[in-house]
Design a protein around this motif. Structure first.
Motif, PDB file in Angstrom:
ATOM      1  N   ALA A   1       0.863  -1.184   0.000  1.00 30.44           N
ATOM      2  CA  ALA A   1       0.000   0.000   0.000  1.00 30.44           C
ATOM      3  C   ALA A   1       0.897   1.230   0.000  1.00 30.44           C
ATOM      4  O   ALA A   1       2.088   1.140   0.326  1.00 30.44           O
TER       5      ALA A   1
ATOM      6  N   ALA B   1      -1.872   2.223   5.808  1.00 25.94           N
ATOM      7  CA  ALA B   1      -2.715   1.494   4.865  1.00 25.94           C
ATOM      8  C   ALA B   1      -2.229   0.062   4.697  1.00 25.94           C
ATOM      9  O   ALA B   1      -3.035  -0.876   4.574  1.00 25.94           O
TER      10      ALA B   1
ATOM     11  N   ASP C   1      -3.310  -2.075  -2.180  1.00 27.34           N
ATOM     12  CA  ASP C   1      -4.516  -1.428  -1.649  1.00 27.34           C
ATOM     13  C   ASP C   1      -4.353   0.088  -1.712  1.00 27.34           C
ATOM     14  O   ASP C   1      -3.244   0.610  -1.858  1.00 27.34           O
ATOM     15  N   GLU C   2      -5.480   0.795  -1.584  1.00 27.13           N
ATOM     16  CA  GLU C   2      -5.510   2.266  -1.638  1.00 27.13           C
ATOM     17  C   GLU C   2      -4.808   2.771  -2.901  1.00 27.13           C
ATOM     18  O   GLU C   2      -4.010   3.709  -2.881  1.00 27.13           O
TER      19      GLU C   2
ATOM     20  N   GLY D   1      -9.083  -0.106  -4.676  1.00 20.16           N
ATOM     21  CA  GLY D   1      -9.206   1.299  -4.304  1.00 20.16           C
ATOM     22  C   GLY D   1     -10.573   1.854  -4.632  1.00 20.16           C
ATOM     23  O   GLY D   1     -11.379   1.230  -5.323  1.00 20.16           O
TER      24      GLY D   1
ATOM     25  N   GLN E   1     -12.318   8.606  -4.507  1.00 21.15           N
ATOM     26  CA  GLN E   1     -11.533   9.319  -3.499  1.00 21.15           C
ATOM     27  C   GLN E   1     -10.579  10.300  -4.163  1.00 21.15           C
ATOM     28  O   GLN E   1     -10.388  10.289  -5.373  1.00 21.15           O
TER      29      GLN E   1
ATOM     30  N   GLN F   1      -6.001   9.497   3.976  1.00 27.68           N
ATOM     31  CA  GLN F   1      -6.386   8.365   3.139  1.00 27.68           C
ATOM     32  C   GLN F   1      -5.690   7.094   3.607  1.00 27.68           C
ATOM     33  O   GLN F   1      -4.517   7.103   3.960  1.00 27.68           O
ATOM     34  N   GLY F   2      -6.444   6.017   3.603  1.00 32.72           N
ATOM     35  CA  GLY F   2      -5.920   4.759   4.122  1.00 32.72           C
ATOM     36  C   GLY F   2      -6.188   4.584   5.595  1.00 32.72           C
ATOM     37  O   GLY F   2      -5.859   3.554   6.169  1.00 32.72           O
TER      38      GLY F   2
ATOM     39  N   THR G   1     -14.029  12.023   0.574  1.00 31.54           N
ATOM     40  CA  THR G   1     -12.950  11.295   1.254  1.00 31.54           C
ATOM     41  C   THR G   1     -12.980  11.561   2.752  1.00 31.54           C
ATOM     42  O   THR G   1     -12.802  10.641   3.558  1.00 31.54           O
TER      43      THR G   1
END
Length: 646
Positions: free
Chosen positions: A230, A235, A302-303, A329, A333, A581-582, A607
């Motif tokens: 990530a 994350a 991820d993310e 993801g 976002q 984020q994450g 977000t």
């Protein structure tokens, strides 16, 4: 020539004035001068170079020449008067994208793809102008993703169907397709798959089952090399924790038929992308690249919305040809801070599906799921390897309703939800900063109570458990900001919150470092193994009286670094939405600024909302700002989708 020189000098003066007024980065002016120094430079080239550099600073990977001809003032949010001054200084400018391309193709500083290449700093690709490195990165991503999307493997549909029926519980009749089950079937047959969806749609739940499916159907499952990654440490830790939990629950259900706990142990920890690729201090280069590829068979990222263009290019360059890449993801976002919006480009039309008849037939045979007719079409190779998860199992309450309204651009509906009085959402309108400080005192009081109780007890209880509780309580609440500066920005609120908590007797700030100070790492530091976005809390060093250490959570593990060794950190009572984020917090407070700016967009508000798991509070000093933000969408200029299609 005299006329040309006069235009150039006037243009330099106008660009300098914009830089002085903060409308243009000095870097953009310097880049334009660099381009001009390489040879004869007509004013139009100088202007285009400055604009291209400035757009890169706003996250765009290229300059669309058609936009430059049609609506130049809108490119950077300048007024028509500002643009007219520049245009007048630059002399007659081309009236169309094609005319701009013809002019630039004749400049020796620009490489037209059909001309001789000697590393010119600018690249012309059709009617798009690039900085060379962004053209190179975008081309690499397009070629790699396009090739992988077209590589469809032979799959035993009957075997896949048998395992998917074991891994997924039967759905109620009439519920529609199980998009999670469908995603596993699609991802199994290709060397790239994109799984997108909002919070609570079960992206990691789906990938855990995909991993089990890969494990079950691989000819030599015992030797399969799986890596999890990530963009940030937090994350990465959440990804590993979620997948381990999902695989553990699945192992109990599947039993001895599939030794999933063995798979869990063999995967190892999730890593940041920088760590995975082998980042080197003071260098943009990585240890892993095409000449020294990653040792993986399956890579799950991820993310992916946070992965910028340069990083995605480096990742794809280092990925072995036979490996499978799974990108997870939320396409809605915020995009990365750096240039590019790769995930958004790759699954721009994911909501329409556009699956071919061949994909429909395969999915039905391999999963038993039927793709509705509304989602059939011909979206190209990448669309056949992209799945959007559409049912949120977590966000069915007011937070979910609010997120859906914002994402749909329905400001009236969003305001109705915020004013509904339902538990879980709250809107403090026409707010003063003191109201944010009250929320901060209440929200951060939880971790400070545990911290101060432990200090008074003299650490007679289990110290590691105390540290873990402090960190977990801190992570349950967060104040998010849209901007960095000012009364409603990160810097202003962090200072005010620390002062408020000190007045309440919960903190004793003294200098830069003090017990209880939460910090966020702002730059990767390989010497201490902390990375951009990592968050920790400052506590006494048990081995050195008077010294302080910063403690970080990595999954279930607590690790610490001497405070004096951390140079690139900032206080983290408040943080930007980008940096959040994450992460997920039980209670999230989103503080909007008094005036709408370019950064305040629908994606930012969405977000911020989706960082909350149980409670969301919106604080806005001016009521109209929310509606204005929801109306403003993020647009990043890119040629990636076009490159993949050609």
């Amino acid at each position: 020539m005299a006329r040309l020189d006069a235009n150039i000098e006037t243009l330099w003066a106008e660009l300098g004035r914009l830089a002085e007024e903060g409308e243009l980065r000095r870097l953009s002016c310097a880049f334009a001068r660099f381009v001009a120094s390489l040879g004869a430079a007509p004013p139009a080239l100088v202007l285009a170079s400055a604009l291209l550099s400035e757009l890169e600073g706003h996250g765009h990977s290229c300059l669309q020449l058609g936009d430059l001809a049609a609506s130049p003032a809108e490119l950077l949010g300048w007024s028509e008067d500002q643009w007219k001054l520049l245009a007048r200084a630059a002399g007659p400018l081309p009236k169309s994208g094609k005319a701009w391309a013809q002019l630039l193709a004749g400049c020796e500083q620009v490489w037209d793809r059909d001309a001789f290449n000697y590393d010119q700093p600018l690249v012309l690709d059709g009617e798009r102008l690039y900085l060379r490195r962004y053209w190179r990165d975008e081309t690499l991503v397009a070629d790699a993703i396009g090739a992988r999307a077209r590589e469809v493997r032979e799959v035993d549909a009957k075997e896949v169907r048998a395992w998917l029926d074991v891994l997924f519980a039967a759905k109620p009749q009439g519920e529609g397709p199980d998009w999670q089950k469908l995603a596993c079937a699609i991802a199994l047959r290709g060397s790239v798959a994109i799984i997108t969806g909002g919070p609570g749609t079960g992206k990691t739940y789906t990938v855990a089952r995909l991993l089990a499916l890969l494990f079950a159907t691989a000819p030599e499952s015992g030797s399969q090399r799986i890596a999890l990654a990530a963009p940030t440490g937090k994350a990465a830790a959440r990804l590993k924790e979620s997948i381990d939990k999902a695989l553990g629950e699945l192992a109990d259900r599947v039993g001895a038929d599939l030794p999933l706990r063995e798979l869990t142990q063999r995967m190892g920890a999730a890593r940041t992308l920088h760590s995975l690729l082998g980042a080197r201090p003071d260098s943009r280069a990585f240890a892993h690249h095409a000449g020294n590829p990653l040792d993986v068979d399956v890579l799950i990222v991820d993310e992916a919305s946070m992965v910028h263009l340069e990083m995605m290019a480096s990742l794809l360059d280092a990925l072995p040809p036979g490996a499978t890449l799974i990108l997870l993801g939320d396409k809605d976002q915020l995009a990365s801070v750096e240039a590019g919006a790769v995930l958004g480009d790759l699954c721009h039309d994911a909501q329409v599906g556009a699956y071919s008849a061949q994909t429909r037939d395969y999915v039905q045979a391999a999963s038993g799921e039927e793709i509705p007719g509304d989602f059939l079409g011909d979206g190209g190779a990448l669309a056949q390897q992209t799945v959007m998860l559409r049912h949120s199992r977590r966000f069915g309450g007011p937070i979910g309703q609010l997120a859906l309204a914002v994402n749909a651009g329905d400001a009236a509906r969003a305001e109705t939800v915020l004013r509904s009085g339902e538990e879980g959402v709250r809107w403090i309108e026409q707010a003063q900063q003191q109201q944010v400080l009250q929320l901060a005192q209440s929200g951060y009081g939880a971790y400070l109570d545990v911290l101060n109780t432990g200090l008074k007890a003299g650490f007679n209880t289990n110290r590691e458990e105390w540290v873990r509780q402090v960190l977990q309580r801190f992570e349950s609440f967060r104040i998010l900001c849209a901007v960095r500066d000012g009364e409603w920005g990160v810097s202003g609120l962090n200072e005010a919150i620390a002062h408020r908590l000190a007045q309440a007797g919960l903190l004793r700030p003294s200098g830069d470092w003090y017990v209880g100070r939460p910090v966020m790492v702002t730059r990767n530091d390989y010497a201490t193994s902390v990375y951009n976005g990592d968050i920790g809390v400052t506590l006494p060093d048990p081995g050195r009286p008077g010294a302080l250490r910063v403690y970080f959570m990595e999954g279930d593990t607590v690790r610490s670094v001497l405070a004096t060794r951390l140079r690139n950190v900032e206080t983290a009572f408040a943080m930007t939405v980008h940096k959040s984020q994450g992460s997920e917090f039980r209670h999230t407070v989103l503080a909007l600024p008094r005036e709408r700016g370019a950064v305040l967009t629908r994606e930012l508000v969405y977000t911020g909302i989706t960082r909350a798991s149980e409670q969301f509070t919106l604080v806005s000093p001016a009521g109209a700002v929310l509606a204005e933000a929801i109306a403003q969408r993020t647009h990043r200029t890119s040629g990636l989708r076009g490159m993949i299609a050609r």
